[in-house]
Design an enzyme around this catalytic site. Structure first.
Site, PDB file in Angstrom:
ATOM      1  N   CYS A 168      18.695  10.997 -19.331  1.00  0.00           N
ATOM      2  CA  CYS A 168      19.678  11.563 -20.268  1.00  0.00           C
ATOM      3  C   CYS A 168      19.657  10.786 -21.581  1.00  0.00           C
ATOM      4  CB  CYS A 168      21.075  11.533 -19.670  1.00  0.00           C
ATOM      5  SG  CYS A 168      21.147  12.161 -17.992  1.00  0.00           S
ATOM      6  N   CYS A 209      17.150  19.906 -16.744  1.00  0.00           N
ATOM      7  CA  CYS A 209      18.570  20.189 -16.522  1.00  0.00           C
ATOM      8  C   CYS A 209      19.110  21.228 -17.489  1.00  0.00           C
ATOM      9  CB  CYS A 209      19.388  18.908 -16.643  1.00  0.00           C
ATOM     10  SG  CYS A 209      19.283  18.185 -18.287  1.00  0.00           S
TER      11      CYS A 209
END
Ligand code: FES
Length: 125
Positions: A105, A36
């Site tokens: 994350c 990402c």
């Protein structure tokens, strides 16, 4: 409330704790997620093997910011060996869970903390 995130995640996203930089940090760890492109840096101050201060800077999604904020809260006043054992699951649990597609994350947070601890250890052998 965002249907994807718990209220705890939203709270830490809106009002992150310990955000910023420690100029004279004893250890600094930066990690990035190649998928990402998000980036996280954690700064620690250490005294007698205890993390006395910790801050973060994160360029990333809401989950990345919330997990950074939460990991600084968990790690503060912990010994280095206790802090090193903090896993992404510990962080996610404290945030009342993360959606499965956002679990990666929380890797950034635990990896950045470990990198900061390793940096400290390298400099203070
Ligand atoms: Fe990149 Fe969350 S999407 S860290």
């Amino acid at each position: 409330m965002c249907p994807m995130y718990s209220e705890k995640v939203m709270e830490h996203f809106r009002n992150p704790k310990n955000m910023g930089e420690i100029k004279d940090a004893d250890g600094v760890g930066t990690v990035g997620n190649p998928t990402c492109g998000d980036l996280m840096t954690i700064y620690i101050k250490v005294k007698d093997d205890v993390i006395t201060d910790i801050k973060f800077k994160t360029f990333g999604c809401a989950a990345a910011i919330a997990t950074s904020s939460m990991i600084t809260e968990i790690a503060k006043n912990k010994t280095l060996s206790e802090a090193q054992k903090i896993t992404r699951d510990n962080v996610a649990e404290k945030l009342d869970g993360l959606p499965p597609i956002k679990m990666h994350c929380s890797n950034l947070a635990s990896d950045a903390l470990k990198a900061a601890i390793n940096d400290y250890k390298k400099k203070h052998k």
